[in-house]
Scaffold this motif. Structure first.
Motif, PDB file in Angstrom:
ATOM      1  N   ALA A 174       7.396   0.490  -6.200  1.00  0.00           N
ATOM      2  CA  ALA A 174       5.115   0.525  -5.739  1.00  0.00           C
ATOM      3  C   ALA A 174       4.905  -1.459  -5.671  1.00  0.00           C
ATOM      4  O   ALA A 174       4.735  -1.457  -5.544  1.00  0.00           O
ATOM      5  CB  ALA A 174       5.388   0.441  -7.352  1.00  0.00           C
ATOM      6  N   LEU A 175       5.812  -2.002  -6.280  1.00  0.00           N
ATOM      7  CA  LEU A 175       6.254  -3.147  -6.378  1.00  0.00           C
ATOM      8  C   LEU A 175       6.304  -3.751  -4.880  1.00  0.00           C
ATOM      9  O   LEU A 175       5.074  -4.800  -4.114  1.00  0.00           O
ATOM     10  CB  LEU A 175       7.287  -4.137  -7.611  1.00  0.00           C
ATOM     11  CG  LEU A 175       6.974  -5.630  -7.298  1.00  0.00           C
ATOM     12  CD1 LEU A 175       5.287  -6.029  -7.710  1.00  0.00           C
ATOM     13  CD2 LEU A 175       8.168  -6.326  -8.249  1.00  0.00           C
ATOM     14  N   MET A 176       7.018  -3.505  -4.715  1.00  0.00           N
ATOM     15  CA  MET A 176       6.837  -3.685  -2.811  1.00  0.00           C
ATOM     16  C   MET A 176       5.311  -3.970  -2.217  1.00  0.00           C
ATOM     17  O   MET A 176       5.598  -4.421  -1.433  1.00  0.00           O
ATOM     18  CB  MET A 176       8.373  -3.129  -2.203  1.00  0.00           C
ATOM     19  CG  MET A 176       8.692  -3.233  -0.890  1.00  0.00           C
ATOM     20  SD  MET A 176       9.102  -5.152  -0.200  1.00  0.00           S
ATOM     21  CE  MET A 176      11.150  -5.451  -1.334  1.00  0.00           C
ATOM     22  N   GLY A 177       4.833  -2.022  -2.284  1.00  0.00           N
ATOM     23  CA  GLY A 177       4.148  -1.699  -1.362  1.00  0.00           C
ATOM     24  C   GLY A 177       2.925  -2.972  -1.748  1.00  0.00           C
ATOM     25  O   GLY A 177       2.157  -3.172  -1.141  1.00  0.00           O
ATOM     26  N   VAL A 178       2.364  -3.080  -3.767  1.00  0.00           N
ATOM     27  CA  VAL A 178       1.506  -3.790  -4.493  1.00  0.00           C
ATOM     28  C   VAL A 178       1.132  -5.387  -3.099  1.00  0.00           C
ATOM     29  O   VAL A 178       0.649  -6.072  -2.832  1.00  0.00           O
ATOM     30  CB  VAL A 178       0.601  -3.834  -5.159  1.00  0.00           C
ATOM     31  CG1 VAL A 178      -0.021  -5.269  -5.538  1.00  0.00           C
ATOM     32  CG2 VAL A 178       1.231  -2.156  -5.345  1.00  0.00           C
ATOM     33  N   SER A 179       2.436  -5.640  -3.051  1.00  0.00           N
ATOM     34  CA  SER A 179       3.143  -6.469  -3.135  1.00  0.00           C
ATOM     35  C   SER A 179       2.679  -7.359  -1.909  1.00  0.00           C
ATOM     36  O   SER A 179       2.480  -8.315  -0.776  1.00  0.00           O
ATOM     37  CB  SER A 179       4.628  -7.493  -3.757  1.00  0.00           C
ATOM     38  OG  SER A 179       4.659  -7.437  -4.874  1.00  0.00           O
ATOM     39  N   SER A 180       2.700  -6.446  -0.379  1.00  0.00           N
ATOM     40  CA  SER A 180       3.316  -6.467   1.122  1.00  0.00           C
ATOM     41  C   SER A 180       2.061  -6.553   1.357  1.00  0.00           C
ATOM     42  O   SER A 180       1.722  -6.950   2.330  1.00  0.00           O
ATOM     43  CB  SER A 180       3.730  -5.165   1.689  1.00  0.00           C
ATOM     44  OG  SER A 180       5.239  -5.065   1.036  1.00  0.00           O
ATOM     45  N   ALA A 181       0.497  -5.432   0.487  1.00  0.00           N
ATOM     46  CA  ALA A 181      -0.385  -5.991   0.808  1.00  0.00           C
ATOM     47  C   ALA A 181      -1.110  -7.250   0.918  1.00  0.00           C
ATOM     48  O   ALA A 181      -1.692  -7.864   2.082  1.00  0.00           O
ATOM     49  CB  ALA A 181      -1.386  -4.917   0.070  1.00  0.00           C
ATOM     50  N   PHE A 182      -0.642  -8.232   0.026  1.00  0.00           N
ATOM     51  CA  PHE A 182      -1.605  -9.537   0.395  1.00  0.00           C
ATOM     52  C   PHE A 182      -0.307 -10.634   1.277  1.00  0.00           C
ATOM     53  O   PHE A 182      -0.333 -12.379   0.868  1.00  0.00           O
ATOM     54  CB  PHE A 182      -1.016  -9.985  -1.247  1.00  0.00           C
ATOM     55  CG  PHE A 182      -2.183  -9.171  -2.297  1.00  0.00           C
ATOM     56  CD1 PHE A 182      -3.336 -10.058  -1.989  1.00  0.00           C
ATOM     57  CD2 PHE A 182      -1.413  -7.966  -2.793  1.00  0.00           C
ATOM     58  CE1 PHE A 182      -4.500  -9.379  -2.810  1.00  0.00           C
ATOM     59  CE2 PHE A 182      -3.026  -7.452  -3.482  1.00  0.00           C
ATOM     60  CZ  PHE A 182      -3.928  -8.435  -4.162  1.00  0.00           C
ATOM     61  N   VAL A 183       0.626 -10.177   2.042  1.00  0.00           N
ATOM     62  CA  VAL A 183       1.404 -10.306   2.734  1.00  0.00           C
ATOM     63  C   VAL A 183       1.898 -10.406   4.485  1.00  0.00           C
ATOM     64  O   VAL A 183      -0.080 -11.963   4.767  1.00  0.00           O
ATOM     65  CB  VAL A 183       2.836 -10.321   2.460  1.00  0.00           C
ATOM     66  CG1 VAL A 183       4.114 -11.242   3.641  1.00  0.00           C
ATOM     67  CG2 VAL A 183       3.296 -10.736   1.081  1.00  0.00           C
ATOM     68  N   TRP A 184       1.611  -9.504   4.811  1.00  0.00           N
ATOM     69  CA  TRP A 184       0.818  -8.794   6.488  1.00  0.00           C
ATOM     70  C   TRP A 184      -0.127  -9.881   6.971  1.00  0.00           C
ATOM     71  O   TRP A 184      -0.290 -10.630   7.998  1.00  0.00           O
ATOM     72  CB  TRP A 184       2.023  -7.873   6.915  1.00  0.00           C
ATOM     73  CG  TRP A 184       2.435  -7.656   6.159  1.00  0.00           C
ATOM     74  CD1 TRP A 184       3.233  -6.481   5.364  1.00  0.00           C
ATOM     75  CD2 TRP A 184       4.113  -7.782   6.773  1.00  0.00           C
ATOM     76  NE1 TRP A 184       4.885  -6.584   4.963  1.00  0.00           N
ATOM     77  CE2 TRP A 184       5.422  -6.754   6.176  1.00  0.00           C
ATOM     78  CE3 TRP A 184       4.509  -8.711   8.599  1.00  0.00           C
ATOM     79  CZ2 TRP A 184       6.365  -6.944   7.101  1.00  0.00           C
ATOM     80  CZ3 TRP A 184       5.894  -8.425   8.046  1.00  0.00           C
ATOM     81  CH2 TRP A 184       6.537  -8.371   8.096  1.00  0.00           C
ATOM     82  N   GLY A 185      -0.952  -9.363   6.847  1.00  0.00           N
ATOM     83  CA  GLY A 185      -2.073  -9.421   7.298  1.00  0.00           C
ATOM     84  C   GLY A 185      -2.606 -10.719   6.546  1.00  0.00           C
ATOM     85  O   GLY A 185      -2.932 -11.814   7.467  1.00  0.00           O
TER      86      GLY A 185
END
Length: 508
Positions: free
Chosen positions: A373-384
C-alpha cells in the motif's frame, strides 16, 4: 495539409489509443517475474538464464530509445508507433511458442525492439498536441499507466500462469496489440515532420557501452567476479564493465564534438530539472524492477504461494498508483513538485526496505500488503510528476530527443536493476546458505518450493538483497530535492506547426 479553420480536435482520444500499447509494453517489463518458477520448470532453465529473459527485453528496449525518438520526429509518431506495435505483437506470439529458453530470450529481444519504437512516441505526442497548461492531466494519465503497468504486470501474470500456463503471459498481447493497432490508425492524426540526420556512430557507442555494463554486472557474481569464457578467451568480468564505461565515455565525448546533429543534444541537460528528473526516474526504474524478483521468489519458493496468490500481494500497489496518479499530477501541475516527488521516491524506497526486513523475519505473508500500500500511494507522486518536471521547459522541436533520453535513462535504470538484483541474490545466498549455494539456485533450486531446512537462510538472503534497491532510492530522493523551483506557466508554447496539428485532420 491541416485545415486550421476547422474545430480543434481533442487530443485525448489519440492519447488513450497510444496508452493501450504503452501499458502493454510496460507490463511486459515485469510480468515475467511472477512466472519465473514455471518458466524454469517448463524450459529446464536456471534462474540466471530466466533473469536474462527480463534483462534481454529491457536491454533491447533501452538501447534504441535514443534513436527511435528521432525516428518519430522524422517520419511521424504514428507510423513509427504502428511499426513498433506490429513487431511487438508478432514477437509476443513467438515468445509464447518458444520451445527453449534460448529461443525465448531471442524473441524477447525482438519484443524489446518493438517497444523501443513505441515508447517515445507517446510522450512526444503529449508534448506536441497538448497545450502547456493541459499537460499535467495528460502526464498524469501517462504516469498513472506507467506506475500501474510496472506493478500490475505480476498480478496479471499470476492469474494467467495459474489458469492457462506461462505461455499466456505472452499470448495475451496478441489480441491487445491488434486492437491497439486499429485504434491508433483511426484516432491518432498526422503530425508535422522535423528533418533529422542520424548519428550512427553514437548509436554504436551507446549500444556497446550499455550492453557491456549490464552483461558484466549480471554475470559477475555467477563467475565470482573472475573470468568467463567468451569466444574461446578467458575475459575478466571487471574488464567487461570497464570497457562498457569507456564506450559510454566515448559516446558522451562524441556527442559534444558532433557538429551535425548528435544523437543526444547535450544542450537539453542545461535544463537542470530535466537532468535531475532523468536521474530520479533512473533510480525509480532500478528500484521497481529489482524488487519484483526477490519478492516473488520468496512468495512462491519459500512460502509456497501460487502465482495468483503471490501476485495478490501487489493489489494495494496497483490500486493506490492507478487511482491517485491522475489526481497527483493535476495537483502538481501548478505547484512546486519538489517535496511531493521526493516524498514519493522516499516512500518507494521505504516500502522496499520494509519488504526486505519482513521477508527476512518471515512474517505472516499477508502483512506484506502494508508495504504494498505504501508503494502504491508513493508511486502516484513519482511517475507523472517526474514527467512534468522533465518536460515542462523543453522546446517541442526536441520532443523526440527529450522523450528518447528520458525513457532511455528510465529503462537503463531498470536494466541495471535487473542485473544488480541477480548478482545481489547470488551473493547473499552464498553468504547465508554456504559457498556455491547461489550457483545451485541459479541451476534451478527455485523451480518449486525450497526445502524447509534452507528456507530460512534463503529468505534472509532475499530480504538482504532487497536492501540494495532500497538504498538506490535514496539517490533519487536527493535528485528530487535539488530540483530548481519551477516557473509555473513558463513552459514554451506549442510550436506553430504542432499547434496546427491539434486541429481536425483526415485520418490516414
Amino acid at each position: 495539409m491541416t485545415d486550421t479553420a476547422q474545430p480543434t480536435r481533442s487530443p485525448w482520444p489519440a492519447l488513450w489509443a497510444l496508452v493501450i500499447g504503452f501499458f502493454m509494453i510496460l507490463v511486459d517489463s515485469t510480468i515475467v517475474s511472477v512466472a519465473i518458477p514455471h518458466i524454469m520448470a517448463g524450459l529446464d532453465a536456471g534462474i540466471n538464464a530466466v533473469i536474462w529473459v527480463t534483462s534481454a527485453y529491457l536491454l533491447a528496449y533501452a538501447v534504441p530509445l535514443l534513436v527511435t525518438g528521432r525516428l518519430g520526429d522524422r517520419f511521424g509518431p504514428r507510423p513509427v508507433y504502428l511499426a513498433g506495435l506490429a513487431l511487438f505483437t508478432a514477437a509476443s506470439l513467438a515468445c509464447g511458442l518458444a520451445p527453449t529458453i534460448e529461443v525465448l530470450i531471442v524473441a524477447r529481444v525482438v519484443q524489446g525492439l518493438g517497444a523501443a519504437l513505441m515508447t517515445p512516441q507517446t510522450m512526444a505526442v503529449i508534448m506536441r498536441t497538448f497545450a502547456p497548461n493541459a499537460r499535467g492531466a495528460a502526464m498524469g494519465l501517462w504516469g498513472g499507466v506507467a506506475g500501474v503497468a510496472l506493478l500490475v504486470g505480476p498480478l496479471l501474470g499470476g492469474a494467467l500462469v495459474d489458469a492457462l500456463g506461462w505461455e499466456w503471459i505472452f499470448f495475451i498481447n496478441v489480441p491487445v496489440g491488434v486492437v491497439g493497432f486499429v485504434l491508433v490508425t483511426r484516432l491518432v492524426p498526422r503530425l508535422p515532420l522535423h528533418a533529422h540526420s542520424f548519428d550512427w556512430l553514437g548509436v554504436v557507442l551507446s549500444a556497446a557501452g550499455m550492453f557491456l555494463v549490464v552483461f558484466g554486472i549480471q554475470e559477475g557474481e555467477t563467475y565470482d567476479w573472475g573470468t568467463m569464457p567468451i569466444l574461446g578467451l578467458d575475459v575478466p568480468l571487471v574488464g567487461v564493465i570497464v570497457a562498457g564505461v569507456v564506450f559510454l565515455g566515448a559516446f558522451v565525448v562524441w556527442q559534444a564534438r558532433n557538429r551535425r546533429e548528435p544523437l543526444v543534444p547535450l544542450g537539453i541537460f542545461r535544463d537542470r530539472n530535466f537532468s535531475l528528473a532523468s536521474i530520479a526516474i533512473a533510480c525509480v526504474g532500478f528500484v521497481v524492477t529489482a524488487m519484483a524478483v526477490p519478492i516473488f521468489l520468496y512468495a512462491q519458493g519459500v512460502r509456497g504461494l501460487t502465482p495468483t496468490q503471490s501476485a495478490l500481494l501487489l493489489i494495494p500497489t496497483a490500486l493506490g498508483s492507478g487511482l491517485l496518479s491522475p489526481v497527483a499530477s493535476r495537483f502538481l501541475q501548478a505547484r512546486d513538485p519538489r517535496l511531493f516527488t521526493a516524498a514519493g521516491i522516499l516512500g518507494i524506497g521505504g516500502a522496499v526496505a520494509w519488504y526486505g526486513l519482513w521477508v527476512q523475519q518471515q512474517v505472516d505473508v499477508w502483512l506484506l500488503l502494508l508495504p504494498s500500500a505504501l508503494m502504491g500511494v508513493s508511486s502516484a507522486f513519482v511517475w507523472g510528476p517526474l514527467g512534468i518536471v522533465a518536460t515542462r521547459s523543453l522546446d517541442p522541436q526536441v520532443a523526440g530527443a527529450g522523450s528518447g533520453v528520458y525513457n532511455t535513462v528510465r529503462q537503463m535504470g531498470a536494466v541495471i536493476g535487473s542485473a544488480a538484483i541477480a548478482a545481489a541474490m547470488t551473493w547473499r545466498i552464498d553468504a547465508e546458505v554456504g559457498p556455491g549455494a547461489g550457483e545451485q539456485v541459479s541451476g534451478g533450486a527455485f523451480a518449486g518450493t525450497v526445502p524447509a531446512q534452507v528456507a530460512g537462510p534463503i529468505a534472509g538472503a532475499l530480504g538482504q538483497a532487497l536492501l540494495v534497491p532500497a538504498a538506490v532510492a535514496a539517490l533519487g530522493v536527493v535528485a528530487a530535492l535539488c530540483f530548481a523551483r519551477p516557473r509555473i506557466g513558463a513552459a514554451p508554447a506549442l510550436a506553430k506547426d504542432d499547434a496546427a496539428s491539434t486541429a481536425v485532420a483526415a485520418a490516414d
